[in-house]
Design a protein around this motif. Structure first.
Motif, mmCIF file in Angstrom:
data_model
loop_
_atom_site.group_PDB
_atom_site.id
_atom_site.type_symbol
_atom_site.label_atom_id
_atom_site.label_comp_id
_atom_site.label_asym_id
_atom_site.label_seq_id
_atom_site.Cartn_x
_atom_site.Cartn_y
_atom_site.Cartn_z
ATOM 1 N N LEU A 165 23.656 14.826 63.167
ATOM 2 C CA LEU A 165 23.574 14.046 61.989
ATOM 3 C C LEU A 165 23.922 12.708 61.983
ATOM 4 C CD1 LEU A 165 23.478 14.081 58.982
ATOM 5 C CD2 LEU A 165 26.062 14.620 59.099
ATOM 6 N N LEU A 166 24.905 12.123 62.847
ATOM 7 C CA LEU A 166 25.233 10.837 62.992
ATOM 8 C C LEU A 166 23.865 10.054 64.013
ATOM 9 C CD1 LEU A 166 29.054 11.121 63.699
ATOM 10 C CD2 LEU A 166 28.098 10.115 61.664
ATOM 11 N N GLU A 167 23.592 10.842 64.622
ATOM 12 C CA GLU A 167 22.473 10.146 65.640
ATOM 13 C C GLU A 167 21.420 9.934 64.739
ATOM 14 O OE1 GLU A 167 21.403 12.534 68.858
ATOM 15 O OE2 GLU A 167 23.428 12.529 69.969
ATOM 16 N N ARG A 168 21.151 10.965 63.681
ATOM 17 C CA ARG A 168 19.963 10.856 62.855
ATOM 18 C C ARG A 168 20.168 9.688 61.884
ATOM 19 N NH1 ARG A 168 18.398 15.105 58.149
ATOM 20 N NH2 ARG A 168 16.566 14.251 57.495
ATOM 21 N N ALA A 169 21.395 9.457 61.558
ATOM 22 C CA ALA A 169 21.749 8.411 60.440
ATOM 23 C C ALA A 169 21.431 6.884 60.949
ATOM 24 C CB ALA A 169 23.259 8.770 59.847
ATOM 25 N N GLU A 170 21.842 6.982 62.258
ATOM 26 C CA GLU A 170 21.721 5.735 63.026
ATOM 27 C C GLU A 170 20.372 4.987 62.759
ATOM 28 O OE1 GLU A 170 23.238 6.455 66.654
ATOM 29 O OE2 GLU A 170 25.405 6.484 66.211
ATOM 30 N N ALA A 449 27.549 9.449 56.490
ATOM 31 C CA ALA A 449 26.175 9.769 57.126
ATOM 32 C C ALA A 449 25.493 10.812 56.190
ATOM 33 C CB ALA A 449 26.199 10.582 58.662
ATOM 34 N N VAL A 450 26.155 11.740 55.441
ATOM 35 C CA VAL A 450 25.604 12.671 54.447
ATOM 36 C C VAL A 450 24.863 12.000 53.272
ATOM 37 C CG1 VAL A 450 25.726 14.679 52.852
ATOM 38 C CG2 VAL A 450 26.878 14.913 55.403
ATOM 39 N N ALA A 451 25.930 11.148 52.903
ATOM 40 C CA ALA A 451 25.387 10.131 51.616
ATOM 41 C C ALA A 451 23.941 9.461 52.050
ATOM 42 C CB ALA A 451 26.539 9.256 51.261
ATOM 43 N N LEU A 452 24.071 8.871 53.220
ATOM 44 C CA LEU A 452 23.038 7.928 53.719
ATOM 45 C C LEU A 452 21.819 8.841 53.646
ATOM 46 C CD1 LEU A 452 21.565 5.475 54.845
ATOM 47 C CD2 LEU A 452 22.588 5.859 56.896
ATOM 48 N N VAL A 453 21.937 9.928 54.513
ATOM 49 C CA VAL A 453 20.648 10.776 54.864
ATOM 50 C C VAL A 453 20.067 11.186 53.433
ATOM 51 C CG1 VAL A 453 19.966 13.026 55.654
ATOM 52 C CG2 VAL A 453 21.094 11.436 57.158
ATOM 53 N N HIS A 454 20.993 11.758 52.569
ATOM 54 C CA HIS A 454 20.519 12.185 51.497
ATOM 55 C C HIS A 454 19.587 11.232 50.364
ATOM 56 C CE1 HIS A 454 20.204 14.662 47.698
ATOM 57 N NE2 HIS A 454 20.774 13.967 46.802
ATOM 58 N N GLN A 455 20.490 9.762 50.440
ATOM 59 C CA GLN A 455 19.850 8.973 49.405
ATOM 60 C C GLN A 455 18.773 8.350 50.279
ATOM 61 O OE1 GLN A 455 20.863 8.459 46.676
ATOM 62 N NE2 GLN A 455 19.871 6.498 46.300
ATOM 63 N N ALA A 456 18.332 8.289 51.332
ATOM 64 C CA ALA A 456 17.373 7.863 51.982
ATOM 65 C C ALA A 456 16.206 8.849 51.673
ATOM 66 C CB ALA A 456 17.321 7.772 53.704
ATOM 67 N N ARG A 457 16.498 10.190 51.759
ATOM 68 C CA ARG A 457 15.365 11.056 51.283
ATOM 69 C C ARG A 457 15.127 10.995 49.843
ATOM 70 N NH1 ARG A 457 16.205 16.384 48.777
ATOM 71 N NH2 ARG A 457 14.450 17.546 48.951
ATOM 72 N N LEU A 458 16.071 10.728 48.768
ATOM 73 C CA LEU A 458 15.638 10.230 47.535
ATOM 74 C C LEU A 458 14.948 9.117 47.354
ATOM 75 C CD1 LEU A 458 19.033 11.193 45.600
ATOM 76 C CD2 LEU A 458 16.964 12.688 46.030
ATOM 77 N N MET A 459 15.211 8.259 48.183
ATOM 78 C CA MET A 459 14.416 6.974 47.988
ATOM 79 C C MET A 459 12.981 6.965 48.921
ATOM 80 S SD MET A 459 17.678 4.439 48.332
ATOM 81 C CE MET A 459 16.701 2.823 48.358
ATOM 82 N N GLY A 460 12.670 8.136 49.396
ATOM 83 C CA GLY A 460 11.499 8.315 50.296
ATOM 84 C C GLY A 460 11.148 7.713 51.412
ATOM 85 N N LYS A 461 12.691 7.501 52.052
ATOM 86 C CA LYS A 461 12.564 6.781 53.409
ATOM 87 C C LYS A 461 12.413 7.677 54.589
ATOM 88 C CE LYS A 461 14.937 2.424 51.949
ATOM 89 N NZ LYS A 461 16.213 1.559 51.960
ATOM 90 N N ILE A 462 12.785 8.994 54.340
ATOM 91 C CA ILE A 462 12.586 10.065 55.407
ATOM 92 C C ILE A 462 11.857 11.339 54.647
ATOM 93 C CG2 ILE A 462 14.727 9.444 56.638
ATOM 94 C CD1 ILE A 462 16.181 11.459 55.293
#
Length: 462
Positions: A165-170, A449-462
């Motif tokens: 998860l941390l590798e993905r968030a980086e 990292a969970v917050a970052l990945v989730h928010q990135a998905r909501l914003m269409g970045k992933i």
């Protein structure tokens, strides 16, 4: 279980026995340590062929072969058996996640009281032969019966799910996070940790003199970090929510204040964070020995949720699971029993949630219940109970009956099973990061990292 061996006199040509075994990544780590074979082909998270992708974990052939010795030593002939000779031909490879069946068959009884047996290991999913060969053993001459005892457990103390998860968030841009009342060392330290890992860009909202004192205690310099001075916790919580309404912050983080104060501000009618669902808490847990992250909900917000609240609890968990890479998450709704009992309200709610999922009222995942804890997470337990379900035995999300049960379960997994836990509140316009003073550094980073990945998905970045 009572085990009884088969003596040489009792054995007959054609006798056979088998054992079933699931191959896990942790099995292969244990085997690597025991055998000294550290070939990266057999270890998780390795890119052996240099294609930039982590290869599937291939089981060492001798680990597969060792399953034959388990049949010989435990069942046929059983206790007292000693190897004389073994020949293996390896036809295919086992991989982590495969269910395997090891089988031996008596082929010949010799005059010197040895026994020749055919040996094979098959993969359950396609019945492919992975190994075949012959064994020659000295069969036991005396009867022996014993009650099988579990050996002391071996737990691989690694948290590879959070590492991944941390590798993905980086790879993502940090998100701006309004940190509410980080006025003591632990709460401020979590925000600084996330900042140094380039997961978040914190905006510190609270009493400035206390925030600076906490930074001094930590030996940290807050130069370049925005601090918004507020007179008390309530004012800080409202100011942090204002930052979200203005688009300056894309997540909230709880500092040194009561959760109720933070959520009260988030739930305000004017410029609040409501989206039409109830706020629900989710622990994302990395439990050693479990092959996937485990989500436990609700363990911190809803005390005794009714059915409509549980619908939101389940849907919020499914949405977060999607952000974590689970395309069709398996949701187990827990009760004390696995059948509907009108005297146990949680079993009735579980059955209704399962039916609502079937009718499209809960979407994006597979929901089943009621399930007891054992048959929610353990395939063998589910099979013994005769439960046929794509969720039973392999649940990725555990929905608990109430906050007491969720809190106890999460803390048992943390302090007894060695799990790390990331905490987040869903159902708001932005994720709300909840950390505890007892959290480790990895848990704090994972929450960010969970917050970052989730928010990135909501914003269409992933």
């Amino acid at each position: 279980m009572i085990r009884e061996n088969r003596t040489f006199e009792e054995l007959k040509v054609g006798d056979c026995a088998e054992l079933k075994r699931s191959c896990t990544a942790d099995d292969l780590i244990v085997f690597a340590n025991a055998s000294g074979n550290h070939n990266p082909m057999h270890l998780p998270h390795q890119d052996v062929d240099g294609d930039g992708k982590e290869d599937e974990v291939v089981a060492p052939s001798m680990w597969v072969g060792s399953l034959i010795s388990a049949v010989l030593g435990n069942i046929l002939p059983g206790p007292g058996t000693l190897y004389k000779h073994q020949v293996f031909t390896f036809k295919d490879r086992a991989k982590a996640g495969d269910d395997l069946v090891a089988k031996v068959t008596v082929l010949e009884k010799k005059d010197d009281r040895t026994v020749r047996l055919g040996t094979e290991v098959r993969r359950v999913s396609d019945d492919a032969v992975l190994l075949e060969g012959e064994a020659e053993v000295c069969a036991p001459t005396a009867k022996f019966q014993y009650e099988e005892q579990d050996l002391p457990g071996l737990v691989v103390q690694s948290h590879r799910h959070f590492d991944a998860l941390l590798e993905r968030a980086e790879t993502l841009e940090p998100i701006s996070v309004a940190v509410v009342a980080p006025e003591e060392a632990n709460s401020l330290g979590g925000a600084i940790l996330g900042m140094k890992a380039k997961l978040i860009t914190p905006i510190l909202v609270g009493q400035k003199d206390k925030i600076l004192a906490a930074a001094k205690e930590l030996g940290e310099n807050l130069d370049g970090v925005e601090i918004i001075d507020q007179i008390n916790d309530s004012a800080a919580a409202n100011a942090a929510v204002d930052l979200v309404a203005e688009g300056r912050a894309h997540a909230l983080m709880k500092g040194h204040l009561h959760t109720d104060v933070l959520l009260h501000a988030a739930l305000r009618k004017e410029r609040g964070l409501r989206i039409g669902r109830r706020f629900t808490h989710i622990f994302v847990m990395d439990v050693p020995g479990v092959s996937h992250p485990l989500l436990v909900t609700d363990a911190a917000v809803n005390i005794s949720p009714d059915l409509p609240t549980k619908v939101d609890i389940v849907q919020n968990a499914i949405d977060l699971a999607h952000s974590l890479g689970m395309d069709n998450p398996k949701v187990g709704v827990l009760s004390a029993v696995e059948t509907v009992n009108p005297s146990i309200p949680s079993s009735v709610d579980a059955a209704l949630l399962s039916k609502m999922n079937e009718r499209g009222q809960i979407t994006g995942g597979m929901v089943d219940g009621p399930l007891a804890m054992d048959n929610a997470i353990n395939l063998a337990a589910a099979r013994i109970k005769g439960i046929v379900s794509p969720v039973a035995g392999q649940a990725e999300v555990l929905v608990v009956p109430d906050l007491d049960a969720g809190n106890m379960l999460a803390k048992q997994l943390t302090f007894i099973s060695g799990a790390e836990a990331a905490g987040i509140v869903m159902g708001a316009k932005v994720p709300i990061i909840l950390t505890s003073r007892a959290d480790s550094d990895k848990s704090r980073l994972a929450s960010c990292a969970v917050a970052l990945v989730h928010q990135a998905r909501l914003m269409g970045k992933i």
